[in-house]
Each structure stands twice: as C-alpha cells, then as structure tokens.
Design a protein around this motif. Structure first.
Motif, PDB file in Angstrom:
ATOM      1  N   VAL A  61       0.806  -1.228   0.000  1.00  0.00           N
ATOM      2  CA  VAL A  61       0.000   0.000   0.000  1.00  0.00           C
ATOM      3  C   VAL A  61       0.840   1.279   0.000  1.00  0.00           C
ATOM      4  CG1 VAL A  61      -1.952  -1.188   1.068  1.00  0.00           C
ATOM      5  CG2 VAL A  61      -0.264  -0.052   2.539  1.00  0.00           C
ATOM      6  N   THR A  62       2.160   1.126   0.005  1.00  0.00           N
ATOM      7  CA  THR A  62       3.089   2.274  -0.142  1.00  0.00           C
ATOM      8  C   THR A  62       4.178   1.824  -1.128  1.00  0.00           C
ATOM      9  OG1 THR A  62       4.166   1.469   1.878  1.00  0.00           O
ATOM     10  CG2 THR A  62       2.746   3.390   2.124  1.00  0.00           C
ATOM     11  N   TYR A  63       3.765   1.506  -2.336  1.00  0.00           N
ATOM     12  CA  TYR A  63       4.606   0.791  -3.300  1.00  0.00           C
ATOM     13  C   TYR A  63       5.838   1.586  -3.741  1.00  0.00           C
ATOM     14  CZ  TYR A  63       5.720  -1.826  -7.569  1.00  0.00           C
ATOM     15  OH  TYR A  63       6.350  -2.551  -8.549  1.00  0.00           O
ATOM     16  N   GLY A  64       5.725   2.921  -3.786  1.00  0.00           N
ATOM     17  CA  GLY A  64       6.868   3.743  -4.210  1.00  0.00           C
ATOM     18  C   GLY A  64       7.342   3.345  -5.586  1.00  0.00           C
ATOM     19  N   GLY A  66       8.737   0.359  -6.020  1.00  0.00           N
ATOM     20  CA  GLY A  66       8.681  -1.111  -6.054  1.00  0.00           C
ATOM     21  C   GLY A  66       9.997  -1.809  -5.767  1.00  0.00           C
ATOM     22  N   VAL A  67      10.891  -1.130  -5.036  1.00  0.00           N
ATOM     23  CA  VAL A  67      12.215  -1.713  -4.742  1.00  0.00           C
ATOM     24  C   VAL A  67      12.074  -3.060  -4.022  1.00  0.00           C
ATOM     25  CG1 VAL A  67      14.351  -1.358  -3.420  1.00  0.00           C
ATOM     26  CG2 VAL A  67      13.287   0.566  -4.601  1.00  0.00           C
ATOM     27  N   PHE A  68      11.131  -3.152  -3.115  1.00  0.00           N
ATOM     28  CA  PHE A  68      10.958  -4.385  -2.327  1.00  0.00           C
ATOM     29  C   PHE A  68      10.806  -5.612  -3.230  1.00  0.00           C
ATOM     30  CE2 PHE A  68       8.858  -2.571   1.803  1.00  0.00           C
ATOM     31  CZ  PHE A  68      10.016  -1.858   2.055  1.00  0.00           C
ATOM     32  N   ALA A  85       0.890   8.494  -4.209  1.00  0.00           N
ATOM     33  CA  ALA A  85       1.297   9.163  -5.454  1.00  0.00           C
ATOM     34  C   ALA A  85       0.384   8.777  -6.616  1.00  0.00           C
ATOM     35  CB  ALA A  85       2.746   8.810  -5.778  1.00  0.00           C
ATOM     36  N   VAL A  88      -4.073   6.449  -3.929  1.00  0.00           N
ATOM     37  CA  VAL A  88      -4.667   5.579  -2.901  1.00  0.00           C
ATOM     38  C   VAL A  88      -3.967   5.814  -1.572  1.00  0.00           C
ATOM     39  CG1 VAL A  88      -5.210   3.221  -2.205  1.00  0.00           C
ATOM     40  CG2 VAL A  88      -5.305   3.847  -4.623  1.00  0.00           C
ATOM     41  N   CYS A  90      -3.109   4.904   2.161  1.00  0.00           N
ATOM     42  CA  CYS A  90      -3.045   3.637   2.913  1.00  0.00           C
ATOM     43  C   CYS A  90      -3.947   3.657   4.145  1.00  0.00           C
ATOM     44  CB  CYS A  90      -1.608   3.299   3.288  1.00  0.00           C
ATOM     45  SG  CYS A  90      -0.797   4.546   4.288  1.00  0.00           S
ATOM     46  N   ARG A  91      -4.493   4.839   4.473  1.00  0.00           N
ATOM     47  CA  ARG A  91      -5.406   4.938   5.623  1.00  0.00           C
ATOM     48  C   ARG A  91      -6.859   4.722   5.216  1.00  0.00           C
ATOM     49  NH1 ARG A  91      -2.596  10.592   7.055  1.00  0.00           N
ATOM     50  NH2 ARG A  91      -2.708  10.611   4.784  1.00  0.00           N
ATOM     51  N   ASP A 106       5.172   0.702   4.120  1.00  0.00           N
ATOM     52  CA  ASP A 106       6.480   1.380   4.249  1.00  0.00           C
ATOM     53  C   ASP A 106       6.290   2.877   4.016  1.00  0.00           C
ATOM     54  OD1 ASP A 106       9.184   2.085   4.219  1.00  0.00           O
ATOM     55  OD2 ASP A 106       9.512   1.351   2.178  1.00  0.00           O
ATOM     56  N   PRO A 107       5.586   3.567   4.933  1.00  0.00           N
ATOM     57  CA  PRO A 107       5.346   4.999   4.728  1.00  0.00           C
ATOM     58  C   PRO A 107       6.574   5.821   5.126  1.00  0.00           C
ATOM     59  CG  PRO A 107       4.337   4.305   6.772  1.00  0.00           C
ATOM     60  CD  PRO A 107       4.990   3.080   6.180  1.00  0.00           C
ATOM     61  N   PRO A 108       6.530   7.148   4.952  1.00  0.00           N
ATOM     62  CA  PRO A 108       7.659   7.980   5.383  1.00  0.00           C
ATOM     63  C   PRO A 108       7.905   7.818   6.876  1.00  0.00           C
ATOM     64  CG  PRO A 108       6.110   9.224   4.038  1.00  0.00           C
ATOM     65  CD  PRO A 108       5.455   7.938   4.349  1.00  0.00           C
ATOM     66  N   SER A 135       7.297  11.923   0.932  1.00  0.00           N
ATOM     67  CA  SER A 135       6.174  12.789   1.326  1.00  0.00           C
ATOM     68  C   SER A 135       4.874  11.993   1.362  1.00  0.00           C
ATOM     69  CB  SER A 135       6.041  13.911   0.308  1.00  0.00           C
ATOM     70  OG  SER A 135       4.796  14.533   0.442  1.00  0.00           O
ATOM     71  N   ASN A 136       3.929  12.412   2.237  1.00  0.00           N
ATOM     72  CA  ASN A 136       2.624  11.740   2.247  1.00  0.00           C
ATOM     73  C   ASN A 136       1.541  12.612   1.635  1.00  0.00           C
ATOM     74  OD1 ASN A 136       2.117  13.616   4.190  1.00  0.00           O
ATOM     75  ND2 ASN A 136       1.102  12.218   5.587  1.00  0.00           N
TER      76      ASN A 136
END
Ligand SMILES: C[S@@+](CC[C@H](N)C(=O)[O-])C[C@H]1O[C@@H](n2cnc3c(N)ncnc32)[C@H](O)[C@@H]1O
Length: 249
Positions: A61-64, A66-68, A85, A88, A90-91, A106-108, A135-136
């Motif tokens: 839900v915090t894909y950024g 996609g490094v993971f 971004a 969506v 995550c809350r 994995d949020p800020p 940033s959120n």
C-alpha cells in the motif's frame, strides 16, 4: 578465579539410556537470520519466504518505486500495489474487509518529510527527489505534527490493514527510529505497542543495517548515535475468538 578447561578435572558425560527421545528435523545453517547487512531488495524476498505462503493475496500500500519486489518471483503471489502518489491513501484502502492475506506498509518514517509546510520539509536541493519519495501529500493537513505525524500515519494505516486482512493475515511493516527535536523516538517500539492494542501479535522483527555511511552537515557535538539500521516488523492478525496468549508460531 577463572580456570582454563585443562585445569579442570573433567568427568566424561554418560548418556542416560532411559532418557532417549527421537527428535525430527534436519541440521542446517541455511536459515533466515534476524539481522541483515544490505538493501531492502535483498532482504525482502527472505522475509516473504519465511512468513508468506505461495498464492497469497498481497497489497503493497506504499509501493513507491517497487524496490521491495525487485528480486521477488512474482509468479508465486497475487500482488496488488498502490501509493498516495497514484491516488490511494493507505489509511483508506479500496478493499473489502477481510479480503487480503498480507499487507506491506512502508510509509515515510522521518518527521522532517511530513511537515505541513512543503518549504519546511527536510531534504531540499539535491535531496528533493528523496523528499518527494517520502512525502505523504498531507501538506495542508492540520493533523499531528513532527514525530507524532509519523506515528499517526503508521497507526491509522495499521488500523486500516487490520480491517482488510483476513484472520491470521500478516502485515509487514518497514520503519526506522528517528531523533526529532533533539529527542530519541523509538518508532519501532511505538508501532509494536500500538499494533498489539489493535489486535495484532508481533511475530517477528528484522534489523537491516545500511552499507553506506551517511554524512552529517553542520555537526557541532554528537548527542545520539547516527542511525544506520532500520526494521521490518511482521505482525499477525489475531483471529476472532482467539486469545493473544494462545498465539503460537
Ligand atoms: C519509503 S517510500 C516506499 C518505498 C517502497 N517500499 C519501495 O520499495 O520503493 C514511502 C512511500 O509512501 C508513500 N506514501 C506516503 N504517504 C502515503 C499514504 N498516506 N498512503 C499511501 N502511500 C503513502 C510515498 O508516496 C512513498 O512512495
């Protein structure tokens, strides 16, 4: 007095023939360890191997960027990804209650990146890409400030994950402690304490040690250890009707 082994009179140990137990399992050093030196992309697949069964329905839900998932065999899972971004939050996830096996969060993790006024955010100049990444999007928010804004995001996202996870579902949370306003904040402890009140059982904890050494600009006197480690926490949603004390594994 400290004695060396050779100074002791050693009595050979005789096994008790009445105390024979047959134990299963194999002897191996090929196990997943709790501390890693390296990057998230190297470590994350091992955490999945240990805690997530093949075929699991997973929402990052915090894909950024996609490094993971760079080194994950995606044919093994059903991955749904989203990020603020791409619209969506995550809350407030667009998923039905109790519909997912796993949530990845994995949020800020730095308050400097959650400041209400964009001009006051940490990470300017050459670090602006970093600032955008963390940033959120809550620049106009009147909600909690400073470190409380970091915890608040983790807490609200945790509650939403609890809603969308099936019983015994897993949330994998990435976080890092921080020093903010010259005060030590052990974010991983705060998250663990809060998530336990939500109804999660803390099943595992991984420490990731960064390889590169971060420099400090304008250092006058060092007060706290510079952080070069972060965490992956693994929580299980305690099934309805089950007591925390009965959780195993
Ligand atoms: C540390 S990065 C995540 C990195 C990601 N795990 C990866 O592998 O690339 C933090 C991400 O959280 C996102 N974010 C911040 N606030 C959010 C929110 N309220 N809901 C969803 N995503 C958010 C940011 O846009 C950013 O992409």
């Amino acid at each position: 007095m400290i004695l060396q082994a050779k100074q002791l009179e050693l009595v050979p140990h005789e096994p008790d023939p009445t105390n024979r137990r047959t134990q299963g399992g194999i002897s191996t050093a090929d196990v997943v360890m709790s501390a890693f030196t390296g990057g998230n992309a190297d470590i994350f697949p091992q955490i999945l191997d240990l805690h997530v069964p093949d075929g699991a329905r997973i929402a990052d839900v915090t894909y950024g960027t996609g490094v993971f998932w760079k080194n994950v065999d995606l044919s093994r899972y059903e991955l749904i990804f989203s990020d603020i971004a791409t619209g969506v939050d995550c809350r407030a996830l667009p998923y039905a209650s109790e519909s997912l096996d796993v949530v990845v969060l994995d949020p800020p993790y730095m308050e400097g990146l959650l400041r209400p006024n964009k001009e006051h955010k940490a990470g300017s100049g050459v670090y602006s890409a970093f600032r955008e990444y963390y940033s959120n999007g809550d620049e106009a928010s009147t909600g909690p400030k400073w470190h409380a804004a970091v915890s608040d995001l983790y807490y609200k996202a945790g509650a939403e994950a609890f809603r969308v996870l099936k019983d015994s579902g897993i949330i994998i949370v990435k976080c890092q402690d921080e020093v903010s306003a010259n005060r030590q904040w052990l974010t991983h402890v705060e998250i663990i304490n809060h998530y336990e009140t939500l109804g999660f059982y803390t099943k595992d904890l991984f420490v990731v040690v960064r390889l590169n050494k971060a420099g400090i600009s304008r250092l006058k006197k060092q007060v706290h250890a510079r952080k070069n480690h972060s965490y992956f926490l693994v929580f299980v949603k305690i099934p309805k009707g089950k007591k925390r004390s009965s959780m195993r594994g």
